[in-house]
Design a protein around this motif. Structure first.
Motif, short mmCIF file in Angstrom:
data_model
loop_
_atom_site.label_atom_id
_atom_site.label_comp_id
_atom_site.label_asym_id
_atom_site.label_seq_id
_atom_site.Cartn_x
_atom_site.Cartn_y
_atom_site.Cartn_z
N LEU A 1 -64.54 0.58 76.68
CA LEU A 1 -64.71 1.11 75.37
C LEU A 1 -64.28 2.62 75.30
O LEU A 1 -64.14 3.30 76.28
CB LEU A 1 -66.09 1.38 74.88
N SER A 2 -63.41 3.11 74.07
CA SER A 2 -62.84 4.19 74.15
C SER A 2 -62.90 4.68 72.69
O SER A 2 -63.48 4.27 71.78
CB SER A 2 -61.18 4.10 74.56
N VAL A 3 -62.89 6.10 72.65
CA VAL A 3 -62.95 7.03 71.52
C VAL A 3 -61.71 7.53 71.19
O VAL A 3 -61.19 8.52 72.01
CB VAL A 3 -64.19 7.86 71.51
N SER A 4 -60.78 7.63 70.37
CA SER A 4 -59.65 8.19 69.94
C SER A 4 -59.91 9.39 69.26
O SER A 4 -60.74 9.84 68.44
CB SER A 4 -58.92 7.54 69.13
N LEU A 5 -59.53 10.62 69.90
CA LEU A 5 -59.67 12.19 69.49
C LEU A 5 -58.37 12.88 69.20
O LEU A 5 -57.49 12.56 69.37
CB LEU A 5 -60.20 12.89 70.67
N THR A 6 -58.64 13.83 68.31
CA THR A 6 -57.51 14.85 67.58
C THR A 6 -58.29 16.14 68.11
O THR A 6 -59.39 16.52 67.58
CB THR A 6 -57.29 14.60 66.13
N LYS B 1 -62.87 13.26 66.09
CA LYS B 1 -62.47 11.80 66.41
C LYS B 1 -61.64 11.46 65.40
O LYS B 1 -61.50 12.33 64.20
CB LYS B 1 -63.73 10.98 65.96
N ARG B 2 -60.78 10.59 65.45
CA ARG B 2 -59.77 10.09 64.72
C ARG B 2 -60.10 9.79 63.22
O ARG B 2 -59.31 9.92 62.20
CB ARG B 2 -58.95 9.12 65.12
N ASP B 3 -61.48 9.53 62.96
CA ASP B 3 -61.78 9.19 61.58
C ASP B 3 -62.25 10.50 60.87
O ASP B 3 -62.45 10.28 59.76
CB ASP B 3 -63.08 8.03 61.63
#
Length: 158
Positions: free
Chosen positions: A133-138, A98-100
């Motif tokens: 709703l969304s989840v940011s990914l890398t 996740k981006r975090d």
């Protein structure tokens, strides 16, 4: 009068010297990625024309995240009958976070350069998924000693 001419010439010379100074762009400190990272099932283009491809997944089911990794052979770029060839990168280790920075999994590409992972919305940090709703990914990895990362996002839909 001579004094003004000297002053004007001095200002012009100073302006020319200052204009020749090399400027460093503080926002572009990156190198080109060694691979093409295509996000599977992204809305529109999952390749290189969108900065953050979005994958829509139903709120009622599991979330499948997939990626395809290609190395670009540009040796035929000047031959319109050959062009650029996309060669799947096999056995490449990829980390999905996740981006975090929360790790979601380690993946490895198959013979077609594809890797995928299935998670629940809860595993992605959304206990009660609702449309929008969304989840940011890398996606990160390294190929031939060159590190790369690709951003994407998964969004809940009904």
């Amino acid at each position: 009068m001579k004094r003004y001419k000297t002053l004007i010439l001095g200002l012009l010379a100073g302006g020319l010297l200052a204009g020749c100074e090399k400027k460093v762009d503080p926002f572009v400190d990156r190198v080109a990625a060694p691979v093409l990272v295509v996000i599977d099932n992204a809305v529109g283009d999952g390749g290189g024309t969108v900065a953050e491809p979005v994958v829509s997944q139903k709120v009622s089911g599991p979330v499948t995240l997939g990626v395809r990794i290609y190395e670009l052979d540009k040796s035929g770029i000047l031959n319109n009958k050959v062009g650029i060839d996309s060669i799947p990168v096999t056995s490449l280790s990829i980390k999905l976070t996740k981006r975090d920075g929360t790790a979601l999994g380690e993946l490895k590409t198959d013979a077609k350069g594809k890797a995928s992972l299935t998670k629940t919305w809860a595993e992605l940090g959304i206990a009660d998924p609702k449309a929008g709703l969304s989840v940011s990914l890398t996606w990160t990895g390294a190929h031939k000693g060159q590190a790369f990362s690709r951003l994407s996002r998964v969004q809940a839909v009904n």
